[in-house]
Design a protein around this motif. Structure first.
Motif, PDB file in Angstrom:
ATOM      1  N   LYS A 175     -70.314  -4.736   7.652  1.00  0.00           N
ATOM      2  CA  LYS A 175     -71.138  -5.469   8.609  1.00  0.00           C
ATOM      3  C   LYS A 175     -70.745  -6.938   8.658  1.00  0.00           C
ATOM      4  N   LYS A 176     -70.533  -7.489   7.504  1.00  0.00           N
ATOM      5  CA  LYS A 176     -70.160  -8.901   7.434  1.00  0.00           C
ATOM      6  C   LYS A 176     -68.684  -9.093   7.742  1.00  0.00           C
ATOM      7  N   SER A 177     -67.998  -7.990   7.922  1.00  0.00           N
ATOM      8  CA  SER A 177     -66.557  -7.990   8.209  1.00  0.00           C
ATOM      9  C   SER A 177     -65.800  -8.973   7.324  1.00  0.00           C
ATOM     10  N   PHE A 178     -66.011  -8.814   6.041  1.00  0.00           N
ATOM     11  CA  PHE A 178     -65.240  -9.588   5.075  1.00  0.00           C
ATOM     12  C   PHE A 178     -63.778  -9.201   5.129  1.00  0.00           C
ATOM     13  N   LYS A 179     -62.929 -10.142   4.875  1.00  0.00           N
ATOM     14  CA  LYS A 179     -61.502  -9.840   4.790  1.00  0.00           C
ATOM     15  C   LYS A 179     -61.046 -10.006   3.343  1.00  0.00           C
ATOM     16  N   PRO A 180     -59.939  -9.366   3.004  1.00  0.00           N
ATOM     17  CA  PRO A 180     -59.398  -9.539   1.648  1.00  0.00           C
ATOM     18  C   PRO A 180     -59.241 -11.018   1.306  1.00  0.00           C
ATOM     19  N   GLY A 181     -59.737 -11.381   0.166  1.00  0.00           N
ATOM     20  CA  GLY A 181     -59.672 -12.759  -0.274  1.00  0.00           C
ATOM     21  C   GLY A 181     -60.999 -13.479  -0.155  1.00  0.00           C
ATOM     22  N   ASP A 182     -61.864 -12.991   0.706  1.00  0.00           N
ATOM     23  CA  ASP A 182     -63.175 -13.628   0.886  1.00  0.00           C
ATOM     24  C   ASP A 182     -64.028 -13.473  -0.359  1.00  0.00           C
ATOM     25  N   ALA A 183     -64.805 -14.509  -0.633  1.00  0.00           N
ATOM     26  CA  ALA A 183     -65.675 -14.494  -1.801  1.00  0.00           C
ATOM     27  C   ALA A 183     -66.962 -13.743  -1.502  1.00  0.00           C
ATOM     28  N   LEU A 184     -67.462 -13.055  -2.495  1.00  0.00           N
ATOM     29  CA  LEU A 184     -68.715 -12.311  -2.345  1.00  0.00           C
ATOM     30  C   LEU A 184     -69.809 -13.001  -3.147  1.00  0.00           C
ATOM     31  N   PRO A 185     -71.053 -12.727  -2.798  1.00  0.00           N
ATOM     32  CA  PRO A 185     -72.163 -13.285  -3.580  1.00  0.00           C
ATOM     33  C   PRO A 185     -72.073 -12.828  -5.039  1.00  0.00           C
ATOM     34  N   LYS A 186     -72.735 -13.555  -5.898  1.00  0.00           N
ATOM     35  CA  LYS A 186     -72.655 -13.187  -7.304  1.00  0.00           C
ATOM     36  C   LYS A 186     -73.599 -12.032  -7.632  1.00  0.00           C
ATOM     37  N   GLU A 187     -73.344 -11.440  -8.751  1.00  0.00           N
ATOM     38  CA  GLU A 187     -74.065 -10.230  -9.129  1.00  0.00           C
ATOM     39  C   GLU A 187     -75.573 -10.392  -9.084  1.00  0.00           C
ATOM     40  N   LEU A 199     -66.344   0.274  -6.852  1.00  0.00           N
ATOM     41  CA  LEU A 199     -65.544  -0.468  -5.877  1.00  0.00           C
ATOM     42  C   LEU A 199     -64.346  -1.126  -6.555  1.00  0.00           C
ATOM     43  N   ARG A 200     -64.575  -1.553  -7.798  1.00  0.00           N
ATOM     44  CA  ARG A 200     -63.484  -2.188  -8.532  1.00  0.00           C
ATOM     45  C   ARG A 200     -62.395  -1.174  -8.829  1.00  0.00           C
ATOM     46  N   MET A 201     -62.797   0.042  -9.183  1.00  0.00           N
ATOM     47  CA  MET A 201     -61.814   1.089  -9.444  1.00  0.00           C
ATOM     48  C   MET A 201     -60.975   1.361  -8.207  1.00  0.00           C
ATOM     49  N   LEU A 202     -61.629   1.383  -7.066  1.00  0.00           N
ATOM     50  CA  LEU A 202     -60.914   1.652  -5.819  1.00  0.00           C
ATOM     51  C   LEU A 202     -60.042   0.479  -5.398  1.00  0.00           C
ATOM     52  N   GLY A 203     -60.213  -0.637  -6.094  1.00  0.00           N
ATOM     53  CA  GLY A 203     -59.425  -1.812  -5.732  1.00  0.00           C
ATOM     54  C   GLY A 203     -60.007  -2.580  -4.560  1.00  0.00           C
ATOM     55  N   MET A 204     -61.238  -2.278  -4.209  1.00  0.00           N
ATOM     56  CA  MET A 204     -61.852  -2.962  -3.068  1.00  0.00           C
ATOM     57  C   MET A 204     -62.307  -4.361  -3.429  1.00  0.00           C
ATOM     58  N   ILE A 205     -62.646  -4.569  -4.685  1.00  0.00           N
ATOM     59  CA  ILE A 205     -63.033  -5.913  -5.113  1.00  0.00           C
ATOM     60  C   ILE A 205     -62.294  -6.266  -6.399  1.00  0.00           C
ATOM     61  N   GLU A 206     -62.174  -7.559  -6.606  1.00  0.00           N
ATOM     62  CA  GLU A 206     -61.616  -8.060  -7.857  1.00  0.00           C
ATOM     63  C   GLU A 206     -62.551  -9.126  -8.385  1.00  0.00           C
ATOM     64  N   THR A 207     -62.612  -9.225  -9.698  1.00  0.00           N
ATOM     65  CA  THR A 207     -63.559 -10.172 -10.273  1.00  0.00           C
ATOM     66  C   THR A 207     -62.889 -11.006 -11.359  1.00  0.00           C
ATOM     67  N   LYS A 208     -63.318 -12.242 -11.432  1.00  0.00           N
ATOM     68  CA  LYS A 208     -62.902 -13.110 -12.529  1.00  0.00           C
ATOM     69  C   LYS A 208     -64.138 -13.800 -13.087  1.00  0.00           C
ATOM     70  N   LYS A 209     -63.983 -14.267 -14.273  1.00  0.00           N
ATOM     71  CA  LYS A 209     -65.144 -14.676 -15.036  1.00  0.00           C
ATOM     72  C   LYS A 209     -66.009 -15.714 -14.331  1.00  0.00           C
ATOM     73  N   LYS A 210     -65.434 -16.750 -13.887  1.00  0.00           N
ATOM     74  CA  LYS A 210     -66.315 -17.737 -13.242  1.00  0.00           C
ATOM     75  C   LYS A 210     -66.173 -17.757 -11.728  1.00  0.00           C
ATOM     76  N   ARG A 211     -65.036 -17.327 -11.240  1.00  0.00           N
ATOM     77  CA  ARG A 211     -64.805 -17.394  -9.802  1.00  0.00           C
ATOM     78  C   ARG A 211     -65.730 -16.452  -9.051  1.00  0.00           C
ATOM     79  N   GLY A 212     -66.096 -15.366  -9.715  1.00  0.00           N
ATOM     80  CA  GLY A 212     -66.952 -14.394  -9.044  1.00  0.00           C
ATOM     81  C   GLY A 212     -66.125 -13.267  -8.445  1.00  0.00           C
ATOM     82  N   MET A 213     -66.653 -12.652  -7.422  1.00  0.00           N
ATOM     83  CA  MET A 213     -65.984 -11.506  -6.814  1.00  0.00           C
ATOM     84  C   MET A 213     -65.310 -11.885  -5.506  1.00  0.00           C
ATOM     85  N   VAL A 214     -64.172 -11.284  -5.277  1.00  0.00           N
ATOM     86  CA  VAL A 214     -63.524 -11.430  -3.979  1.00  0.00           C
ATOM     87  C   VAL A 214     -63.143 -10.044  -3.472  1.00  0.00           C
ATOM     88  N   LEU A 215     -63.145  -9.900  -2.178  1.00  0.00           N
ATOM     89  CA  LEU A 215     -62.716  -8.649  -1.576  1.00  0.00           C
ATOM     90  C   LEU A 215     -61.206  -8.520  -1.729  1.00  0.00           C
TER      91      LEU A 215
END
Lengths: 234, 234
Positions: B38-50, B71-87
């Motif tokens: 719905k939000k039509s996020f693109k790869p690289g876009d930041a997501l809200p925090k958990e 989603l992480r298993m599917l490779g749809m999102i990636e996460t780093k400790k402080k940066r948060g999640m990105v698509l």
DNA sequence: ATATTTTATTTGTACTACATATTGATGAAA
DNA sequence: TTTCATCAATATGTAGTACAAATAAAATAT
């Protein structure tokens, strides 16, 4: 700058082992897979309970459940409140479907999938000729006849129905489902490029070939039918 | 005995909506997918925090993380400790690979996959003739020549190498990876049935056709090469 | 022997606490 | 001012506890 994560992936990905997984959940997922394989569990077999697994793996129940959640999504395990976990049969295409979004997939892969569908269309001929029945052909003909004298949007639906029926006639349910998943991607690429999509051989022509022609005739016919798409390839 | 779970699935699965998901994690996974679309996020876009997501969804961080883990298993999102999640861009085949285990898949689907590979082999001809180069053909010929005067186990490896090279020549990386995944299933089925697998047309014959023959010639050749496998079909 | 109730057990969810990594700010040195 | 090093703030990762909910199995009543 010699951090492995910043090295050029494209050149090395074939030679290097997959990127190491950072989180425990990743590791636990792998370990669980190995465990299931090693013990050669079959669908229906009961698995140890969460607490036992967590303890055996030396992780919290939390982490374990994150890994189990993945396997559950894939359909590899099923759980009930008191019965515990049992191994299940994953739906091999269901997992595929979750990821097939044109807006996320990179252009190169989109192109690959576009071609993949062409490959399937061309390769399906043998199966068709092994399994086609008169009833099938009649139904296919009805679909093809309907598309005469209709507007564009109806034509598209009919195009899908026609080729869908072909896959159905192949007697291969996995193949049929697979191509249904591929269709949105295919359409997305076609629409993106805005090229004419009508070949010299129509659906009715293909039906006629199915009736009286040989496999080779059908392959040539299908090739001609898809010619506009093949023209896009380089 | 009118529990929905005990009804015959085969007859109804096409007409009924998918089985409702029991757990929150299942629902959250769906909701997250809808949200991303719905939000039509693109790869690289930041997501809200958990914590924000969890609160917005009205679930514990625990449940949310089980969904995110998928989603992480599917490779749809990636996460780093402080940066948060990105698509991220999922690897569409990676998810497929996780589930392709001959020992888990039911016989009907195994058969489907067996046929799928045959379809690919037959359908690849057009791509090959669009993209083959002299260099490719020389390399292919070298592979084919090696298999003369060798034992059985070497022949199998060489068989894989030969057909693998064909897919490589198709210039479609997704297709190549795909067939590599399918191979174990294919071999499993072939071994299971213990039928002779040598066709009338050899690898060297196919190379010769690639050099001087037409696409139609190659299709016929490949068909003859795979004839023993096609004979198994009904 | 059958039906009903109770009990025990296992998964599902929530919450808290802290570890860990990493960004970004702050401050020191050139 | 620029650059480097240090430190604090913050988001994810992991652990642990507690309880809810479902249900299989045992116990009890009919």
């Amino acid at each position: 700058m010699n951090d492995i994560r910043f090295m050029d992936i494209n050149d090395l990905s074939k030679d290097l082992s997959p990127i190491i997984s950072n989180t425990m959940a990743d590791l636990v997922e792998v370990r669980l897979r190995e465990y299931l394989k090693k013990k050669s569990f079959k669908p229906g077999d009961a698995l140890p309970k969460e607490l036992e697994l967590a303890e055996a793996l030396g992780v919290s129940r939390n982490v374990l459940r994150e890994a189990l959640s993945r396997l559950r999504m894939l359909g590899m395990i099923e759980t009930k409140k008191k019965r515990g976990m049992v191994l299940a049969r994953p739906d091999i295409l269901g997992t595929f479907e979750r990821v097939l979004d044109p807006l996320i997939i990179d252009n190169s892969t989109l192109q690959d999938i576009f071609e993949l569908r062409l490959v399937l269309e061309m390769g399906i001929a043998e199966l068709l000729y092994i399994r086609k029945t008169d009833k099938d052909i009649r139904e296919l003909e009805n679909i093809a006849k309907k598309e005469i004298n209709h507007d564009h949007s109806f034509r598209i639906k009919n195009e899908i129905a026609f080729h869908g029926k072909l896959y159905e006639m192949s007697g291969n349910d996995t193949l049929k489902r697979f191509q249904i998943m591929l269709l949105p991607i295919f359409d997305y690429v076609v629409t993106l490029e805005q090229k004419p999509t009508r070949g010299l051989v129509s659906h009715l022509d293909l039906v006629e070939i199915l009736k009286t022609g040989t496999v080779e005739d059908f392959k040539k016919g299908m090739q001609a039918h898809l010619q506009p798409h093949f023209n896009r390839l380089t």
